[in-house]
Design a protein around this motif. Structure first.
Motif, PDB file in Angstrom:
ATOM      1  N   UNK A  20      -1.655 -46.125 -16.105  1.00  0.00           N
ATOM      2  CA  UNK A  20      -1.544 -44.672 -15.954  1.00  0.00           C
ATOM      3  C   UNK A  20      -2.637 -43.979 -16.756  1.00  0.00           C
ATOM      4  N   UNK A  21      -2.809 -44.411 -17.981  1.00  0.00           N
ATOM      5  CA  UNK A  21      -3.845 -43.837 -18.830  1.00  0.00           C
ATOM      6  C   UNK A  21      -5.228 -44.083 -18.241  1.00  0.00           C
ATOM      7  N   UNK A  22      -5.414 -45.258 -17.622  1.00  0.00           N
ATOM      8  CA  UNK A  22      -6.698 -45.575 -17.019  1.00  0.00           C
ATOM      9  C   UNK A  22      -7.047 -44.645 -15.873  1.00  0.00           C
ATOM     10  N   UNK A  23      -6.053 -44.306 -15.046  1.00  0.00           N
ATOM     11  CA  UNK A  23      -6.281 -43.367 -13.947  1.00  0.00           C
ATOM     12  C   UNK A  23      -6.499 -41.961 -14.499  1.00  0.00           C
ATOM     13  N   UNK A  24      -5.734 -41.623 -15.510  1.00  0.00           N
ATOM     14  CA  UNK A  24      -5.878 -40.320 -16.172  1.00  0.00           C
ATOM     15  C   UNK A  24      -7.295 -40.156 -16.725  1.00  0.00           C
ATOM     16  N   UNK A  25      -7.782 -41.171 -17.429  1.00  0.00           N
ATOM     17  CA  UNK A  25      -9.123 -41.113 -18.006  1.00  0.00           C
ATOM     18  C   UNK A  25     -10.193 -41.061 -16.917  1.00  0.00           C
ATOM     19  N   UNK A  26      -9.990 -41.823 -15.840  1.00  0.00           N
ATOM     20  CA  UNK A  26     -10.955 -41.822 -14.745  1.00  0.00           C
ATOM     21  C   UNK A  26     -11.012 -40.458 -14.063  1.00  0.00           C
ATOM     22  N   UNK A  27      -9.855 -39.820 -13.924  1.00  0.00           N
ATOM     23  CA  UNK A  27      -9.829 -38.490 -13.313  1.00  0.00           C
ATOM     24  C   UNK A  27     -10.573 -37.493 -14.202  1.00  0.00           C
ATOM     25  N   UNK A  86      -9.495 -40.677  -6.504  1.00  0.00           N
ATOM     26  CA  UNK A  86      -9.725 -39.965  -7.752  1.00  0.00           C
ATOM     27  C   UNK A  86     -10.701 -38.818  -7.520  1.00  0.00           C
ATOM     28  N   UNK A  87     -11.736 -39.058  -6.699  1.00  0.00           N
ATOM     29  CA  UNK A  87     -12.700 -38.005  -6.391  1.00  0.00           C
ATOM     30  C   UNK A  87     -12.019 -36.837  -5.672  1.00  0.00           C
ATOM     31  N   UNK A  88     -11.117 -37.138  -4.726  1.00  0.00           N
ATOM     32  CA  UNK A  88     -10.398 -36.085  -4.011  1.00  0.00           C
ATOM     33  C   UNK A  88      -9.520 -35.289  -4.969  1.00  0.00           C
ATOM     34  N   UNK A  89      -8.822 -35.978  -5.853  1.00  0.00           N
ATOM     35  CA  UNK A  89      -7.934 -35.305  -6.803  1.00  0.00           C
ATOM     36  C   UNK A  89      -8.718 -34.421  -7.752  1.00  0.00           C
ATOM     37  N   UNK A  90      -9.926 -34.849  -8.132  1.00  0.00           N
ATOM     38  CA  UNK A  90     -10.771 -34.025  -8.993  1.00  0.00           C
ATOM     39  C   UNK A  90     -11.177 -32.738  -8.276  1.00  0.00           C
ATOM     40  N   UNK A  91     -11.579 -32.858  -7.019  1.00  0.00           N
ATOM     41  CA  UNK A  91     -11.945 -31.670  -6.250  1.00  0.00           C
ATOM     42  C   UNK A  91     -10.746 -30.740  -6.076  1.00  0.00           C
ATOM     43  N   UNK A  92      -9.581 -31.316  -5.797  1.00  0.00           N
ATOM     44  CA  UNK A  92      -8.376 -30.507  -5.638  1.00  0.00           C
ATOM     45  C   UNK A  92      -8.054 -29.757  -6.929  1.00  0.00           C
ATOM     46  N   UNK A  93      -8.234 -30.418  -8.064  1.00  0.00           N
ATOM     47  CA  UNK A  93      -7.980 -29.782  -9.356  1.00  0.00           C
ATOM     48  C   UNK A  93      -8.898 -28.589  -9.573  1.00  0.00           C
ATOM     49  N   UNK A  94     -10.189 -28.759  -9.268  1.00  0.00           N
ATOM     50  CA  UNK A  94     -11.147 -27.666  -9.445  1.00  0.00           C
ATOM     51  C   UNK A  94     -10.821 -26.485  -8.530  1.00  0.00           C
ATOM     52  N   UNK A  95     -10.455 -26.770  -7.289  1.00  0.00           N
ATOM     53  CA  UNK A  95     -10.144 -25.703  -6.335  1.00  0.00           C
ATOM     54  C   UNK A  95      -8.869 -24.963  -6.717  1.00  0.00           C
TER      55      UNK A  95
END
Length: 300
Positions: A20-27, A86-95
């Motif tokens: 979980x932490x690994x995905x969190x850090x990657x995001x 992870x890339x999609x989730x990052x874009x969703x977070x920014x939007x």
């Protein structure tokens, strides 16, 4: 996103917590890479769960490797390999952050709006980068915010109507990763119930503040609450819990129909323990700490 969809650490296995932490850090890293370093501040539990959820349904997994980050340069930690989810989730977070900021600029005190305006250029830059990659998602989020704003401006008392835009948005986002029509229908329902749950628990969590400040809240309008009516507020929280339990039960039922290939222990921990724990805290009237940095500090 609001930060309620999170793990319940006491019941999570150590290896699962590291994943979980690994995905969190990657995001977090992906946010900095894709949308600028300011965007790291928008990291949330909800989008970490969403990245895990999308990865869990994918046939392939990029794996984990040890690495360092600028927040913890002296200690290597597990980090998930780069991938489209992870890339999609990052874009969703920014939007989501950009449009939420625009919404917040319409409310609050002069000083609060002034502080938000200082961050607006950074959020707008992150949004432009994300929009180039996800134009349709940007349009869906814009529509969602417009629908939500219209309901609030009209002082809509219906709890179901107030939760509908959030439910529809998460339904849209969830079904994007479907591989066939059957899976799309299940994901559509999962996302709908999750989005409804997120909106309703946020409304319950904000109940006391909205009563004091006169903020829009469908529970206040539908049940005609007034500040100082402690017993009525308690009864409203208990009433809200019934709806939250129903939403969560449907989420879990839909999840059980999906071909989860990995991270099942983490995802079930969130759905069956983390989210119920958030409900209990909201029902007790304890304002929740939704800051994602808690994951980082707990792991350091």
């Amino acid at each position: 996103m609001f930060g309620y969809v999170r793990i319940y650490k006491p019941e999570l296995k150590m290896g699962e917590y590291e994943q979980y932490q690994g995905v969190y850090c990657s995001l977090c890293k992906q946010l900095g890479k894709s949308c600028g370093h300011f965007s790291r501040m928008t990291l949330s539990y909800d989008l970490t769960f969403f990245a895990l959820f999308r990865m869990a349904l994918d046939e392939g997994c990029p794996g984990f490797e040890k690495g360092r980050c600028f927040l913890h340069p002296l200690k290597k930690r597990a980090c998930c390999g780069e991938n489209e989810h992870i890339a999609f989730s990052a874009d969703a977070s920014a939007l989501l952050t950009y449009y939420k900021l625009l919404d917040n600029l319409q409310d609050g005190s002069f000083f609060r709006r002034a502080a938000l305006r200082l961050t607006q250029p950074f959020a707008a830059g992150a949004r432009r980068r994300a929009q180039r990659r996800q134009p349709q998602l940007d349009e869906e989020i814009r529509r969602y915010m417009e629908r939500q704003a219209a309901l609030e401006t009209a002082n809509t008392p219906s709890i179901d109507a107030a939760a509908e835009p959030s439910a529809d948005l998460l339904s849209y986002m969830a079904q994007l990763s479907a591989r066939d029509e059957k899976e799309r229908r299940v994901l559509e329902r999962f996302g709908y119930c999750l989005g409804r749950w997120i909106y309703l628990i946020d409304a319950m969590d904000d109940l006391t503040d909205d009563l004091k400040e006169g903020g829009y809240n469908p529970y206040i309008l539908s049940r005609r609450l007034k500040a100082g009516e402690d017993e009525a507020v308690r009864e409203t929280r208990e009433y809200a819990l019934l709806t939250l339990n129903a939403c969560l039960a449907e989420c879990i039922a839909a999840y059980n129909l999906l071909p989860v290939r990995r991270f099942d222990g983490i995802l079930r921990n969130v759905l069956e323990q983390g989210m119920p724990a958030a409900q209990r805290q909201a029902v007790d009237g304890k304002k929740q700490d939704k800051r994602p940095k808690a994951v980082e500090s707990a792991a350091s």
